[in-house]
Design a protein around this motif. Structure first.
Motif, PDB file in Angstrom:
ATOM      1  N   LEU A  98       0.830  -1.211   0.000  1.00 24.37           N
ATOM      2  CA  LEU A  98       0.000   0.000   0.000  1.00 24.37           C
ATOM      3  C   LEU A  98       0.862   1.257   0.000  1.00 24.37           C
ATOM      4  CD1 LEU A  98      -2.898  -0.922   2.474  1.00 24.37           C
ATOM      5  CD2 LEU A  98      -3.022  -0.657  -0.002  1.00 24.37           C
ATOM      6  N   PHE A  99       1.958   1.222   0.780  1.00 25.31           N
ATOM      7  CA  PHE A  99       2.882   2.361   0.781  1.00 25.31           C
ATOM      8  C   PHE A  99       3.418   2.605  -0.635  1.00 25.31           C
ATOM      9  CE2 PHE A  99       3.106   2.145   5.402  1.00 25.31           C
ATOM     10  CZ  PHE A  99       3.368   3.466   5.740  1.00 25.31           C
ATOM     11  N   LEU A 100       3.856   1.529  -1.291  1.00 22.03           N
ATOM     12  CA  LEU A 100       4.458   1.659  -2.618  1.00 22.03           C
ATOM     13  C   LEU A 100       3.422   2.066  -3.672  1.00 22.03           C
ATOM     14  CD1 LEU A 100       6.878  -1.415  -2.620  1.00 22.03           C
ATOM     15  CD2 LEU A 100       7.421   0.984  -2.170  1.00 22.03           C
ATOM     16  N   VAL A 101       2.238   1.493  -3.605  1.00 25.41           N
ATOM     17  CA  VAL A 101       1.179   1.848  -4.560  1.00 25.41           C
ATOM     18  C   VAL A 101       0.778   3.307  -4.406  1.00 25.41           C
ATOM     19  CG1 VAL A 101      -1.243   1.436  -5.176  1.00 25.41           C
ATOM     20  CG2 VAL A 101       0.301  -0.504  -4.832  1.00 25.41           C
ATOM     21  N   SER A 102       0.815   3.814  -3.160  1.00 29.82           N
ATOM     22  CA  SER A 102       0.418   5.211  -2.931  1.00 29.82           C
ATOM     23  C   SER A 102       1.343   6.196  -3.642  1.00 29.82           C
ATOM     24  CB  SER A 102       0.383   5.519  -1.427  1.00 29.82           C
ATOM     25  OG  SER A 102       1.693   5.639  -0.884  1.00 29.82           O
ATOM     26  N   LEU A 103       2.537   5.746  -4.027  1.00 29.74           N
ATOM     27  CA  LEU A 103       3.460   6.605  -4.769  1.00 29.74           C
ATOM     28  C   LEU A 103       2.933   6.928  -6.164  1.00 29.74           C
ATOM     29  CD1 LEU A 103       6.845   4.890  -3.828  1.00 29.74           C
ATOM     30  CD2 LEU A 103       6.070   7.143  -3.084  1.00 29.74           C
ATOM     31  N   LEU A 104       1.977   6.143  -6.637  1.00 27.92           N
ATOM     32  CA  LEU A 104       1.394   6.379  -7.952  1.00 27.92           C
ATOM     33  C   LEU A 104       0.323   7.467  -7.920  1.00 27.92           C
ATOM     34  CD1 LEU A 104       0.946   2.652  -9.077  1.00 27.92           C
ATOM     35  CD2 LEU A 104       2.823   4.201  -9.643  1.00 27.92           C
ATOM     36  N   PHE A 105      -0.092   7.842  -6.714  1.00 28.60           N
ATOM     37  CA  PHE A 105      -1.135   8.852  -6.580  1.00 28.60           C
ATOM     38  C   PHE A 105      -0.527  10.234  -6.323  1.00 28.60           C
ATOM     39  CE2 PHE A 105      -3.049   4.785  -5.680  1.00 28.60           C
ATOM     40  CZ  PHE A 105      -4.254   4.854  -6.364  1.00 28.60           C
ATOM     41  N   SER A 106      -1.383  11.229  -6.273  1.00 27.84           N
ATOM     42  CA  SER A 106      -0.898  12.612  -6.144  1.00 27.84           C
ATOM     43  C   SER A 106      -0.147  12.844  -4.843  1.00 27.84           C
ATOM     44  CB  SER A 106      -2.072  13.592  -6.246  1.00 27.84           C
ATOM     45  OG  SER A 106      -3.033  13.326  -5.233  1.00 27.84           O
ATOM     46  N   ARG A 107      -0.560  12.159  -3.763  1.00 30.54           N
ATOM     47  CA  ARG A 107       0.117  12.298  -2.475  1.00 30.54           C
ATOM     48  C   ARG A 107       0.298  10.929  -1.838  1.00 30.54           C
ATOM     49  NH1 ARG A 107      -2.289  18.022  -0.086  1.00 30.54           N
ATOM     50  NH2 ARG A 107      -2.422  19.005  -2.134  1.00 30.54           N
ATOM     51  N   PRO A 108       1.514  10.621  -1.393  1.00 29.75           N
ATOM     52  CA  PRO A 108       1.785   9.296  -0.821  1.00 29.75           C
ATOM     53  C   PRO A 108       1.259   9.176   0.614  1.00 29.75           C
ATOM     54  CG  PRO A 108       3.752  10.649  -0.700  1.00 29.75           C
ATOM     55  CD  PRO A 108       2.720  11.461  -1.432  1.00 29.75           C
ATOM     56  N   LEU A 109       1.257   7.948   1.127  1.00 33.22           N
ATOM     57  CA  LEU A 109       0.715   7.686   2.465  1.00 33.22           C
ATOM     58  C   LEU A 109       1.396   8.503   3.561  1.00 33.22           C
ATOM     59  CD1 LEU A 109      -0.066   3.872   2.820  1.00 33.22           C
ATOM     60  CD2 LEU A 109      -1.595   5.790   3.270  1.00 33.22           C
ATOM     61  N   ILE A 110       2.716   8.646   3.482  1.00 36.04           N
ATOM     62  CA  ILE A 110       3.440   9.365   4.532  1.00 36.04           C
ATOM     63  C   ILE A 110       2.926  10.797   4.669  1.00 36.04           C
ATOM     64  CG2 ILE A 110       5.692  10.392   5.119  1.00 36.04           C
ATOM     65  CD1 ILE A 110       5.547   7.542   5.978  1.00 36.04           C
ATOM     66  N   TYR A 111       2.487  11.388   3.576  1.00 42.03           N
ATOM     67  CA  TYR A 111       1.940  12.750   3.642  1.00 42.03           C
ATOM     68  C   TYR A 111       0.759  12.801   4.612  1.00 42.03           C
ATOM     69  CZ  TYR A 111      -0.921  16.773   2.474  1.00 42.03           C
ATOM     70  OH  TYR A 111      -1.690  17.902   2.572  1.00 42.03           O
ATOM     71  N   TYR A 112      -0.150  11.836   4.506  1.00 42.56           N
ATOM     72  CA  TYR A 112      -1.345  11.823   5.355  1.00 42.56           C
ATOM     73  C   TYR A 112      -0.993  11.496   6.801  1.00 42.56           C
ATOM     74  CZ  TYR A 112      -3.680  11.906   0.868  1.00 42.56           C
ATOM     75  OH  TYR A 112      -4.092  12.270  -0.397  1.00 42.56           O
ATOM     76  N   PHE A 113       0.019  10.633   7.002  1.00 41.77           N
ATOM     77  CA  PHE A 113       0.472  10.343   8.359  1.00 41.77           C
ATOM     78  C   PHE A 113       1.062  11.600   8.988  1.00 41.77           C
ATOM     79  CE2 PHE A 113       1.241   5.472   8.000  1.00 41.77           C
ATOM     80  CZ  PHE A 113      -0.049   5.330   7.520  1.00 41.77           C
ATOM     81  N   ALA A 114       1.905  12.301   8.220  1.00 36.29           N
ATOM     82  CA  ALA A 114       2.525  13.528   8.729  1.00 36.29           C
ATOM     83  C   ALA A 114       1.466  14.574   9.038  1.00 36.29           C
ATOM     84  CB  ALA A 114       3.521  14.068   7.704  1.00 36.29           C
ATOM     85  N   GLU A 115       0.479  14.673   8.171  1.00 32.13           N
ATOM     86  CA  GLU A 115      -0.601  15.642   8.376  1.00 32.13           C
ATOM     87  C   GLU A 115      -1.353  15.358   9.665  1.00 32.13           C
ATOM     88  OE1 GLU A 115      -3.756  17.594   5.340  1.00 32.13           O
ATOM     89  OE2 GLU A 115      -3.997  15.426   5.666  1.00 32.13           O
ATOM     90  N   ARG A 116      -1.580  14.073   9.920  1.00 32.80           N
ATOM     91  CA  ARG A 116      -2.334  13.697  11.128  1.00 32.80           C
ATOM     92  C   ARG A 116      -1.500  13.910  12.384  1.00 32.80           C
ATOM     93  NH1 ARG A 116      -6.873  10.523  12.629  1.00 32.80           N
ATOM     94  NH2 ARG A 116      -7.096  10.958  14.830  1.00 32.80           N
ATOM     95  N   PHE A 117      -0.239  13.479  12.371  1.00 30.78           N
ATOM     96  CA  PHE A 117       0.596  13.550  13.568  1.00 30.78           C
ATOM     97  C   PHE A 117       1.119  14.954  13.848  1.00 30.78           C
ATOM     98  CE2 PHE A 117       0.813   8.918  13.202  1.00 30.78           C
ATOM     99  CZ  PHE A 117       0.685   8.570  14.531  1.00 30.78           C
TER     100      PHE A 117
END
Length: 201
Positions: A98-117
Motif C-alpha cells: 500500500l505504501f508503494l502503490v500510494s506513490l502512484l497517486f498525487s500524495r503518498p501515504l506518509i503525507y497523510y500520516f505527517a498531516e495527522r501527527f
C-alpha cells in the motif's frame, strides 16, 4: 502541552493503544475474530467522525482499520502452524504494498500520516504545494517504509520454511523489531538532516 502534541497523543491512544487494549481484554473470553472486530470499531469510528467533521477521509485511521480487518481475514482463513505464524507478516507485506502503490497517486501515504501527527497547525497542504523538497522527502520516506515492510514479510516467509518452529519463534521478533527499529532510526535521522539543511539555507 501545545495543541499539536495533544493531537499526536490523542491519535496514538485512539488508533493504536485502545484497539490493542480492547483486543487483549476480550481475547480470553471470546474468539479471535470477535476480539479483532471489536478492536476495529475504534479506528473505524474515528475515521467516520473525521469524515463527518471535515468531509475528508482520515488516511491514518483508515490504515489502522484496514490492518485490523486484514487480521480478521487471516484469523478466519486459519491454516497450518506455519501459516498462522506468518499472519502478521502477510499483513505487513500488504501494508508495504500500500505504501508503494500510494506513490502512484498525487500524495503518498506518509503525507497523510505527517498531516495527522503534526496536527492542524502544521499547514502540510501549503508546504506540499509550495516545496518540491517536501514532496521529494515524503515520497522517499513512503518508498523506504514500503520496501522495509515488504522486506520484513519476505524474510520471515523464507525463515519459517527454512528453520524449525521453535527457532523461528526466537528469531522472528528479532527480525521484526530490528527492521522496523532500523527504519524508524533512518526516518528520524533523515528528517533531522533535512531540517539542518533547511536551517543552514
Amino acid at each position: 502541552m501545545n495543541k499539536t502534541k495533544k493531537e499526536i497523543i490523542f491519535t496514538v491512544v485512539l488508533n493504536i493503544v485502545l484497539p490493542y487494549l480492547v483486543y487483549q481484554l476480550l481475547i480470553p473470553y471470546t474468539s479471535g475474530i470477535t476480539a479483532l472486530s471489536a478492536a476495529a470499531l475504534i479506528p473505524l469510528c474515528d475515521s467516520l467522525y473525521t469524515l463527518i467533521r471535515t468531509r475528508r477521509m482520515d488516511a491514518f485511521s483508515g490504515f489502522i482499520f484496514l490492518s485490523i480487518v486484514l487480521g480478521i481475514i487471516a484469523v478466519a482463513i486459519g491454516g497450518d502452524e506455519r501459516f498462522i505464524l506468518l499472519r502478521e507478516s502477510y499483513i505487513t507485506g500488504v501494508m508495504g504494498l500500500l505504501f508503494l502503490v500510494s506513490l502512484l497517486f498525487s500524495r503518498p501515504l506518509i503525507y497523510y500520516f505527517a498531516e495527522r501527527f503534526m496536527g492542524s497547525e502544521s499547514n502540510m497542504n501549503d508546504k506540499w504545494l509550495s516545496s518540491m523538497g517536501v514532496r521529494r522527502t515524503m515520497r522517499l520516506m513512503t518508498f523506504v517504509w514500503g520496501i522495509s515492510l515488504l522486506f520484513e514479510a519476505c524474510v520471515k516467509v523464507m525463515l519459517v520454511y527454512a528453520i524449525s518452529i521453535p527457532t523461528f519463534l526466537i528469531i522472528s521478533p528479532i527480525v521484526t523489531y530490528g527492521l522496523i527499529g532500523l527504519t524508524i532510526w533512518w526516518n528520524v535521522y533523515y528528517v533531522k538532516q533535512i531540517r539542518k539543511k533547511s536551517a543552514i539555507a
